[in-house]
Every structure is written in structure tokens, then in C-alpha cells.
Design a protein around this motif. Structure first.
Motif, mmCIF file in Angstrom:
data_model
loop_
_atom_site.group_PDB
_atom_site.id
_atom_site.type_symbol
_atom_site.label_atom_id
_atom_site.label_comp_id
_atom_site.label_asym_id
_atom_site.label_seq_id
_atom_site.Cartn_x
_atom_site.Cartn_y
_atom_site.Cartn_z
ATOM 1 N N ARG A 167 24.378 -29.794 -3.348
ATOM 2 C CA ARG A 167 23.313 -30.165 -2.429
ATOM 3 C C ARG A 167 22.225 -30.317 -2.940
ATOM 4 N NH1 ARG A 167 25.348 -28.378 2.945
ATOM 5 N NH2 ARG A 167 27.323 -27.318 2.745
ATOM 6 N N ALA A 168 21.318 -31.437 -2.419
ATOM 7 C CA ALA A 168 19.921 -31.751 -2.882
ATOM 8 C C ALA A 168 19.337 -31.261 -1.604
ATOM 9 C CB ALA A 168 19.974 -32.887 -3.418
ATOM 10 N N PHE A 169 18.336 -30.651 -1.640
ATOM 11 C CA PHE A 169 17.354 -30.125 -0.681
ATOM 12 C C PHE A 169 16.087 -30.789 -0.553
ATOM 13 C CE2 PHE A 169 20.745 -27.100 -0.790
ATOM 14 C CZ PHE A 169 21.209 -27.092 0.638
ATOM 15 N N ASP A 211 16.977 -21.811 4.079
ATOM 16 C CA ASP A 211 17.712 -21.668 5.725
ATOM 17 C C ASP A 211 19.249 -21.729 5.207
ATOM 18 O OD1 ASP A 211 15.191 -21.512 6.981
ATOM 19 O OD2 ASP A 211 15.302 -23.291 7.504
ATOM 20 N N ARG A 212 19.599 -22.705 4.305
ATOM 21 C CA ARG A 212 20.925 -22.740 4.067
ATOM 22 C C ARG A 212 21.616 -21.525 3.610
ATOM 23 N NH1 ARG A 212 25.330 -25.127 5.854
ATOM 24 N NH2 ARG A 212 23.870 -26.940 6.482
ATOM 25 N N LEU A 213 20.851 -20.973 2.529
ATOM 26 C CA LEU A 213 21.311 -19.857 2.047
ATOM 27 C C LEU A 213 21.597 -18.644 2.913
ATOM 28 C CD1 LEU A 213 22.052 -18.613 -0.918
ATOM 29 C CD2 LEU A 213 19.644 -17.925 -0.928
ATOM 30 N N HIS A 237 22.306 -18.909 5.913
ATOM 31 C CA HIS A 237 23.477 -19.142 6.722
ATOM 32 C C HIS A 237 24.764 -18.794 6.078
ATOM 33 C CE1 HIS A 237 25.868 -21.603 9.762
ATOM 34 N NE2 HIS A 237 26.415 -22.189 8.282
ATOM 35 N N ARG A 238 24.614 -19.329 4.756
ATOM 36 C CA ARG A 238 25.958 -19.142 3.798
ATOM 37 C C ARG A 238 26.038 -17.662 3.651
ATOM 38 N NH1 ARG A 238 28.445 -21.745 -1.424
ATOM 39 N NH2 ARG A 238 30.008 -19.842 -1.839
ATOM 40 N N LEU A 239 25.018 -16.896 3.303
ATOM 41 C CA LEU A 239 25.236 -15.535 2.870
ATOM 42 C C LEU A 239 25.757 -14.667 4.195
ATOM 43 C CD1 LEU A 239 22.055 -14.740 0.828
ATOM 44 C CD2 LEU A 239 24.479 -15.195 -0.235
ATOM 45 N N ALA A 240 25.433 -14.793 5.216
ATOM 46 C CA ALA A 240 25.807 -14.182 6.529
ATOM 47 C C ALA A 240 27.269 -14.360 6.632
ATOM 48 C CB ALA A 240 25.100 -14.738 7.704
ATOM 49 N N ARG A 241 27.983 -15.621 6.022
ATOM 50 C CA ARG A 241 29.310 -15.904 6.082
ATOM 51 C C ARG A 241 30.104 -15.242 4.940
ATOM 52 N NH1 ARG A 241 26.213 -18.216 9.041
ATOM 53 N NH2 ARG A 241 26.826 -18.880 10.984
ATOM 54 N N GLU A 242 29.472 -14.977 3.875
ATOM 55 C CA GLU A 242 30.048 -14.829 2.457
ATOM 56 C C GLU A 242 30.838 -13.335 2.544
ATOM 57 O OE1 GLU A 242 31.074 -15.467 -0.248
ATOM 58 O OE2 GLU A 242 30.311 -17.576 -0.279
ATOM 59 N N SER A 243 31.575 -13.257 1.505
ATOM 60 C CA SER A 243 32.223 -11.895 1.357
ATOM 61 C C SER A 243 32.118 -11.281 -0.060
ATOM 62 C CB SER A 243 33.999 -12.056 1.623
ATOM 63 O OG SER A 243 34.348 -13.220 0.990
ATOM 64 N N VAL A 244 32.354 -10.151 -0.149
ATOM 65 C CA VAL A 244 32.422 -9.774 -1.699
ATOM 66 C C VAL A 244 33.132 -10.396 -2.556
ATOM 67 C CG1 VAL A 244 32.728 -7.569 -3.093
ATOM 68 C CG2 VAL A 244 31.958 -7.430 -0.589
ATOM 69 N N GLY A 245 32.431 -10.716 -3.806
ATOM 70 C CA GLY A 245 33.212 -11.799 -4.736
ATOM 71 C C GLY A 245 32.117 -12.716 -4.959
ATOM 72 N N LEU A 246 31.128 -12.906 -4.307
ATOM 73 C CA LEU A 246 30.177 -14.096 -4.684
ATOM 74 C C LEU A 246 29.111 -13.546 -5.782
ATOM 75 C CD1 LEU A 246 28.949 -16.662 -3.875
ATOM 76 C CD2 LEU A 246 27.314 -15.306 -2.228
ATOM 77 N N ARG A 247 28.921 -14.668 -6.605
ATOM 78 C CA ARG A 247 27.939 -14.499 -7.692
ATOM 79 C C ARG A 247 26.795 -15.387 -7.393
ATOM 80 N NH1 ARG A 247 30.827 -10.762 -7.723
ATOM 81 N NH2 ARG A 247 31.603 -9.787 -9.612
ATOM 82 N N LEU A 248 25.391 -14.960 -7.413
ATOM 83 C CA LEU A 248 24.593 -15.919 -7.228
ATOM 84 C C LEU A 248 23.590 -16.166 -8.700
ATOM 85 C CD1 LEU A 248 23.446 -17.195 -4.575
ATOM 86 C CD2 LEU A 248 21.928 -15.072 -4.498
#
Lengths: 205, 316
Positions: A82-84, A92-94, A96-107
Motif C-alpha cells: 500500500r502506498a499512502f 490511521d490505517r495502522l 484500524h489494522r492493529l485493532a483487528r489483529e491477533s497475537v502473532g503479528l510482527r511489525l
């Protein structure tokens, strides 16, 4: 006069994919080829998304599966790019995404320090652990400076002394970094003898 | 510094099943029980014969309520005397010596949500956790694995809490956690307590699903320092040779010899008792040293670790 052996100064390394992650999200504050940003992306066993700030109104932040304007020419294919238009859009997009994420994500975050630590703070507020976020510096070394006297943050400081945008004090820019504020501490330079200032040096190009 | 102890009076001893018995204690001289936090355990000094058993039991009572302390004891088949003595030899009104509560299994304070997996009697620390989570309004979820014939006991213990948060898996099969671990929101911490094989399987599964170490917590009651080959500890600075028996810890033996050794958690977790090794090979049982320090053989955590060699020379 700059106090430099301060432990709070973040240390950065080149980004590499953490193989234990189940989803990877790479963020950059400028268009950079993914291969320049992070090692191991092509071999990642889990979905990887690359979001970067293009700083142009020509992009819309919509996902594209193909390598794109960032100039990628290698043989890997991130699952999503995605290009912002600007930093607030990616933030804003982050959120939104983090609120729906589950354990296992790496940033993974790369860019100027202000951007990097604003992203890390957002991640921490969403419940991520430090061990789930990797950081790297790229671009200008310019600093955000937090005036310890009036609490105003002055942006884009490249010199050893800066004038506080809040109270006008001449601040010495210390190496003391706050991860919470994504900023370096600035303390009044002429507190002992008003008007007596050290020479100004260009230090954070 | 020897471990301080308190005298506790048994105010209730209630059989819950053929193998499980609940005990409630109050301070023998009145007053309130010592403060503790969720996950803390109590070490009881049991004297069924001429030997003292120091058995650790998780506190199940709400730490906020200091009128009493409660535990549940499983009578183990291979009991060396401790749990059998509690089941058969301890009655209401008896006074037992106990250490102050210690906590090697604390709640992660920064967690937004708590996921717990327990096996059998391993649910006990979670009873104290759940009381704290309910009081604080923090979301939680419990998956409890137990024998089919004991499901009723655990259902009764958990009855005060919202059924939607509790999943009791009765029967011999351990499984079904993949989906549970894969759907936990960011900010969730994972805790497991139960048989070692179950905890290992649960932790391994979590790691495979991308859970970093910082989010994983498992119970380890101290007491790991007892049991092993006897050896001689030479305290070089004190100019002492002391025998460390099979059923005592190195730290206890040092203290019994009158040497004031550093210690804090007595469970191999805090690092306070780190001591230099001059000669001999340590058998590391702690959770503190990293792989490099272990391999070096130059340092030992006296509270839980022992010796592989007949003699261990310490800088004490």
C-alpha cells in the motif's frame, strides 16, 4: 555540551524478518524498495504487507498485490503493498489494522526517528510488546525536541541548539531520547549565565 | 537470612474428591494473613515423621481478602509424605508452620487480556487470578483440562464466574488450542499451569503460532533445588565445608551452616543469589542464567541449582 553517552539513545540494526511471526507488516516513511528495507522478505513463510508513505496525492493507500512504484524489481512478491499519501494516512490505517489483529503479528518500521517511534507507540498502545516490533533508521537525522521547561515539541531540529517553538528558550538538544514522546530532551542552554550560548553546530543532517 | 515463617491454623479441611482436599488457614495468633498477589504460593513445612517436607501450594483465595488463605492439595500417588500427610494427618484446628507467600507466577500487569490453560490441580493459581481479573474488569478466558471424573469438582470451583469465559475439557485428550491461540487479540498474555508435559505442549504450540516469549508464562514452584545427588559445598571465603543432602537445597544448607547468603525469590527466578563458582561443575536448575552463563559454569543460583561434581567450591 551535548551529553552523548546516554543509554536511552535507541540503537538500530538493519531490519530482518522474524521467522517466528505469523503475519508481517513493514512500514516505511518513504518509498524504498522492500529489498533495501528488510532482509528475508522473499523467504518469509507468512503473509507480509509493505506500507510506505509516498508523499504524493497520486496514491490512495489501496492495496496492490504487484510490485509497484517503489521501484521493486526483484523476484519476491509481498502479499500486499500500500502506498499512502502522507504519514497521517498510514497511521490511521495502522490503528484500524492493529485493532483487528491477533497475537502473532510482527511489525517492522523504518524511517526518521520521529516516525519510527510514533509507530512503535501506536503499536504499544494496541497491546504489542517491544519484542514484536523491530526498528531501523533511514533518512534525515533531524530530531523532534521536547522542551523540558514548557513541554512543547519543536520539529525538524538539525542543530545542537534550537529555539523552542513554545517558550522561545534556547535549548541544548541532548541525546536523551523519550520513546513515549518520540523526541529528544531539550534543556535551556543559557540557564547559568543568561545570553551566554555555545556555538550552534549542524549536527543532525 | 533465613526464611521467616508464620504459624497458620487450619480452619477448614474439606474433601472435594477422593484425591483433592481443600484447606483454609488463618493466622494462629489472629490478625490477617500475609499480603500476596495472584499466582503466589505458600510453602508448608510438614512434619509427618522425623523429616520436614517443604511443599509449595498455590493460593486459591482472593489476595484482596486477607481474612484467610486457601489451597487445594492433590494426594499424589508417589507422595513422599507431604500430600498424604495433609490428606490424612492434618485436621481442623491443627497449626502448621508456613513460609510467607512467594510469587513466581505473577500476572503480567500490562496485559489487556489473559488466556489461561490449566491441567487438573494446575487450575489453582488461576482461581486467584480470576478473582483479580473479575475485580479489575480485565477480559480473560480459561481452558481447563481434567479427568472426566473430576470435571464436576472444577465446575463447582469455577461456578461463581461467567460460564462464557470458562471451557472445561474433560477426558484424556489435550488439544483444540490451535484455534484459541490463533485468535487472541494483541495485548493478550498466556499462562499455563499443570503437568510439565501439558505445559510444554501448550507453550510449544503458542510459540509455533507466533507468540513471543514475553507473552508466555508458566508456573514453576521453586522447590526445584531439592532432590538430587548429595555433594559437598566448599565456601571458600567462610572457610567452611558443608554437606548438601539429597533432600535439601544448596541455599538451605548454606543458611543452616550460619552463612548469610544473598537470596530473594528462592525459586531460581530473580537472580539475587547469583554466586561465583571457583571449582566444580554446577547443575543449573534456574530460570535466570542465559545459555552462555550456564555453559561457562562460573556462576550458580544457589536457591535451586546443585552440583554435578562431588565438590563445588563457591566464592562465599
Amino acid at each position: 555540551m551535548l551529553i552523548s553517552d546516554i543509554k536511552s539513545r535507541p540503537v538500530y540494526e538493519r531490519l530482518s524478518v522474524d521467522a517466528s511471526g505469523r503475519r508481517h507488516l513493514v512500514l516505511s516513511d518513504a518509498p524504498r524498495p522492500l529489498a533495501d528495507v528488510i532482509d528475508g522478505a522473499e523467504a518469509a513463510q507468512a503473509p507480509l504487507a509493505y506500507w510506505y508513505v509516498a508523499s504524493t496525492s497520486a496514491v490512495d493507500g489501496k492495496p496492490s498485490a504487484a510490485p509497484d512504484a517503489a521501484g521493486e524489481a526483484s523476484n519476491y512478491a509481498p502479499h500486499e503493498t500500500r502506498a499512502f499519501r502522507a504519514i497521517p494516512h498510514v497511521m490511521d490505517r495502522l490503528s484500524h489494522r492493529l485493532a483487528r489483529e491477533s497475537v502473532g503479528l510482527r511489525l517492522y518500521v523504518i524511517g526518521e526517528e520521529g516516525f519510527v517511534w510514533d509507530v512503535v507507540r501506536l503499536a504499544r498502545e494496541a497491546g504489542m510488546e517491544e519484542s514484536e516490533c523491530r526498528t531501523a533508521h533511514a533518512g534525515s537525522l533531524r530530531r523532534k525536541v521536547f522542551c523540558v521547561h514548557c513541554k512543547t515539541i519543536t520539529h525538524n531540529v538539525t542543530t545542537s541548539l534550537a529555539t523552542c517553538e513554545g517558550c522561545g528558550a534556547s535549548l541544548v538538544v541532548r541525546d536523551h531520547f523519550s520513546r513515549g514522546l518520540s523526541a529528544f530532551m531539550g534543556v535551556q542552554a543559557d540557564a547559568e549565565v543568561p545570553g551566554e550560548l555555545p556555538p550552534v553546530e549542524e549536527m543532525f543532517p | 537470612m533465613s526464611q521467616p515463617t508464620v504459624a497458620l491454623r487450619v480452619t477448614a479441611a474439606v474433601p472435594l474428591s477422593p484425591l483433592l482436599k481443600g484447606f483454609t488457614f488463618e493466622p494462629a495468633d489472629g490478625g490477617r494473613v500475609a499480603p500476596s498477589g495472584p499466582g503466589a504460593h505458600l510453602r508448608l513445612f510438614l512434619k509427618p515423621g522425623d523429616r520436614v517436607h517443604k511443599n509449595a501450594y498455590s493460593l486459591i483465595s482472593n489476595p484482596e481478602d486477607r481474612s484467610h488463605a486457601s489451597i487445594i492439595v492433590r494426594r499424589t500417588a508417589d507422595s513422599k509424605g507431604g500430600s498424604a500427610f495433609l490428606h490424612e494427618g492434618v485436621r481442623e484446628g491443627d497449626v502448621i508452620e508456613a513460609g510467607l507467600p512467594a510469587n513466581l507466577f505473577p500476572v503480567a500487569r500490562t496485559a489487556r487480556r489473559h488466556l489461561m490453560v490449566s491441567g487438573g490441580i494446575g487450575v489453582t493459581p488461576f482461581l486467584a487470578y480470576i478473582a483479580a481479573f473479575e475485580a479489575a474488569g480485565t477480559p480473560w478466558e480459561l481452558h481447563h483440562f481434567c479427568r472426566a471424573d473430576e470435571a464436576g469438582v472444577f465446575e463447582a470451583l469455577l461456578a461463581p464466574y461467567p460460564a462464557s469465559r470458562i471451557h472445561i475439557h474433560a477426558g484424556p485428550v489435550f488439544g483444540g488450542l490451535d484455534e484459541v491461540l490463533a485468535r487472541q487479540p494483541l495485548g493478550t498474555h498466556f499462562y499455563t499451569c499443570g503437568p510439565a508435559v501439558m505445559m510444554d505442549a501448550a507453550l510449544e504450540l503458542a510459540r509455533a503460532l507466533g507468540w513471543p516469549r514475553a507473552r508466555l508464562h508458566s508456573e514453576s514452584f521453586g522447590g526445584a533445588g531439592e532432590g538430587g545427588m548429595p555433594f559437598i559445598a566448599v565456601l571458600r571465603r567462610s572457610n567452611l565445608e558443608i554437606a548438601v543432602g539429597a533432600e535439601t537445597t544448596l541455599l538451605d544448607a548454606i543458611e543452616a551452616a550460619g552463612v548469610d547468603a544473598p537470596c530473594l525469590c528462592r525459586g531460581g527466578a530473580c537472580g539475587q543469589c547469583l554466586t561465583e563458582v571457583a571449582e566444580g561443575e554446577p547443575e543449573h536448575r534456574d530460570h535466570f542464567l542465559d545459555a552462555e552463563e550456564r555453559a561457562s559454569g562460573r556462576v550458580i543460583m544457589t536457591c535451586v541449582s546443585r552440583a554435578r561434581t562431588a565438590r563445588l567450591v563457591l566464592e562465599l
